[in-house]
Scaffold this active site. Structure first.
Site, mmCIF file in Angstrom:
data_model
loop_
_atom_site.group_PDB
_atom_site.id
_atom_site.type_symbol
_atom_site.label_atom_id
_atom_site.label_comp_id
_atom_site.label_asym_id
_atom_site.label_seq_id
_atom_site.Cartn_x
_atom_site.Cartn_y
_atom_site.Cartn_z
ATOM 1 N N ASP A 36 0.458 -1.021 0.410
ATOM 2 C CA ASP A 36 -0.179 0.218 -0.209
ATOM 3 C C ASP A 36 0.596 1.190 -0.146
ATOM 4 O O ASP A 36 1.608 1.617 0.285
ATOM 5 C CB ASP A 36 -1.137 0.137 1.149
HETATM 6 N N1 URA Z 1 -1.582 -6.046 3.653
HETATM 7 C C1 URA Z 1 -1.697 -4.876 3.715
HETATM 8 O O1 URA Z 1 -2.348 -4.391 4.401
HETATM 9 N N2 URA Z 1 -0.847 -3.839 2.993
HETATM 10 C C2 URA Z 1 -0.182 -4.179 2.531
HETATM 11 O O2 URA Z 1 0.798 -3.365 1.981
HETATM 12 C C3 URA Z 1 1.222 -5.000 2.592
HETATM 13 C C4 URA Z 1 0.045 -6.635 2.896
#
Ligand code: URA
Length: 232
Positions: A101
């Protein structure tokens, strides 16, 4: 392979430019200075000014992705992880293997090896990813038990995973899938909230602690071998 060909392929130089550069020094093969353009190299780790270089066209980069940058190859308005690499990597067609993310930090593998990316991302290979999650609330043992067994994150029940607490509000969680927002949704499913997330290990490789957010390096030979051979 002749060393001047190796260097010209790795750095995008003509053979004569490569020969000149080699003679000036700065290249090592398995740690030993190499200044002979006609030398043959075969499997040694070649470094230029200390950085591993690779001519085979395949590039494997470990990046400590900073928060605030997209795991994408391009974006009209926002900075992507590829924008953090110097221009010389532009010709390799690199892409991130999976996504973190925008607000997640940590280990992101960048490569142009589509076959490897496919293997790493394939659910059947059960590739482990470990995250450190800073939580808004303390996580009690019952919730750890529920998380480890698997939780419903909205139409999908997560596979068994491993959760260790490094302090009451910081969890180290290892999952084998890569569903969208998976870790955040898993903690939401047990009435918690992830305030900060960092991936510290991916496909059997640990994030190099020397890399500050935004820094990167190519995988060393051992790491490359590990990631290339674990899922054949
Ligand atoms: N899980 C999440 O919620 N975000 C990420 O960036 C990676 C794994």
């Amino acid at each position: 392979m002749r060393f001047d060909k190796y260097v010209s392929d790795a750095l995008g130089l003509t053979r004569s430019e490569a020969r000149e550069l080699i003679k000036r020094g700065g290249f090592t093969a398995d740690g030993r200075l190499l200044t002979a353009p006609a030398a043959h190299v075969d499997g040694e780790e070649i470094r230029y000014n200390g950085e591993v270089i690779s001519p085979v066209g395949m590039v494997y980069i470990m990046m400590n992705k900073p928060a605030g940058v997209l795991s994408a190859t391009e974006d009209k308005n926002q900075k992507t992880v590829l924008d953090l690499l110097p221009e010389r990597y532009g010709r390799y067609g690199l892409f991130p293997v999976g996504r973190l993310d925008k607000d997640t930090e940590g280990f992101l593998l960048l490569t142009n090896d589509g076959a490897l990316a496919h293997r790493v991302l394939s659910p059947k290979n059960k590739v482990g990813k470990t995250y450190i999650a800073r939580l808004s609330r303390e996580l009690v043992p019952e919730k750890i038990y529920i998380l480890e067994k698997g939780v419903d994150i909205g139409g999908y029940v997560t596979r068994p995973c491993k959760v260790e607490m490094t302090d009451p509000k910081t969890a180290k969680i290892t999952v084998i899938e890569g569903k969208f927002h998976q870790v955040k949704k898993m903690f939401l499913a047990v009435d918690n909230h992830v305030e900060a997330l960092k991936r510290v290990s991916f496909a059997g490789l640990e994030l190099d602690g020397a890399l500050a957010p935004g820094e990167y390096r190519e995988l060393c030979t051992k790491e490359r071998e590990k990631i290339l051979h674990t899922m054949q």
